[in-house]
Design an enzyme around this catalytic site. Structure first.
Site, short mmCIF file in Angstrom:
data_model
loop_
_atom_site.label_atom_id
_atom_site.label_comp_id
_atom_site.label_asym_id
_atom_site.label_seq_id
_atom_site.Cartn_x
_atom_site.Cartn_y
_atom_site.Cartn_z
CE LYS A 124 -3.34 -0.25 2.97
NZ LYS A 124 -3.96 -0.21 4.40
CG ASP A 142 -7.63 3.96 2.02
OD1 ASP A 142 -8.40 3.72 1.41
OD2 ASP A 142 -7.63 5.32 2.71
#
Length: 213
Positions: A124, A142
């Site tokens: 991420k 997210d």
């Protein structure tokens, strides 16, 4: 049953996002690739606003790996005490700074695989840096994007990896660069977890959420 918007609806949604904000920006403050990387690493389980408050003074002193190492772990901690997991994050920032110097000449690499070799940097974080700094169509999923993707039918998936693939596979190519930011901002300010603001949602005409308020 997975509910996925069809191509015309996907194009209409992202056209609407683009009409509203053609160049969406991330909210983490940074001055170069290194400070962006550090800010994103610090933002795990923390708000962007909280990270920005902590890093304004930090980045004024340490905006390169060399300066961060000179500041040291304890010096770094003094700036980021207000951020969750600050001790672990401080250790990782010092270690990643050293690895950047040792392996990459102090420069932030533009490869996901290389970024993910840095301490405290997962997929991420790597994707955020690739998207925001290197302008690559990487999708950092997210909790906001996971919620919006599944709730709306834009990018359904059982986990973050599946939602990432759904964005890459189904969002029209012309919107890939900014898809991450449009979706995260939509989730942060409109498609809230507990009380989504469906009454002012700009994509409600196409959204598949069955409990629209």
């Amino acid at each position: 049953m997975v509910r996925q918007l069809d191509y015309p609806a996907m194009k209409a949604v992202f056209t609407r996002f683009r009409d509203l904000e053609a160049e969406p920006k991330g909210e983490l403050e940074h001055v170069n690739a290194y400070t962006l990387l550090v800010a994103v690493a610090l933002s795990a389980q923390a708000t962007d606003k909280g990270v920005n408050r902590a890093t304004r003074g930090l980045f004024a002193l340490a905006d390169t790996p060399e300066k961060m190492l000179a500041l040291g772990e304890e010096g770094l901690i003094e700036h980021i005490r207000t951020i969750g997991l600050y001790r672990t994050k401080a250790k990782n920032v010092i270690k990643l700074s050293q690895r950047l110097i040792d392996a990459y000449g102090g420069e932030v690499p533009s490869s996901r695989a290389a970024l993910m070799t840095l301490p405290g940097v997962g997929r991420k974080t790597a994707n955020v840096v690739l998207n925001m700094w290197f302008r690559l169509p990487a999708q950092a999923v997210d909790t906001h994007i996971f919620r919006v993707g599944n709730r709306s039918g834009l990018a359904p998936g059982r986990d973050e990896a599946a939602v990432e693939r759904a964005i890459e596979d189904n969002v029209p190519a012309e919107f890939q660069q900014h898809a991450h930011h449009w979706l995260i901002l939509h989730g942060r300010y409109i498609c809230l977890a507990r009380k989504p603001k469906c009454g002012i949602c700009p994509i409600s005409d196409w959204c598949l959420f069955e409990e629209k308020t």
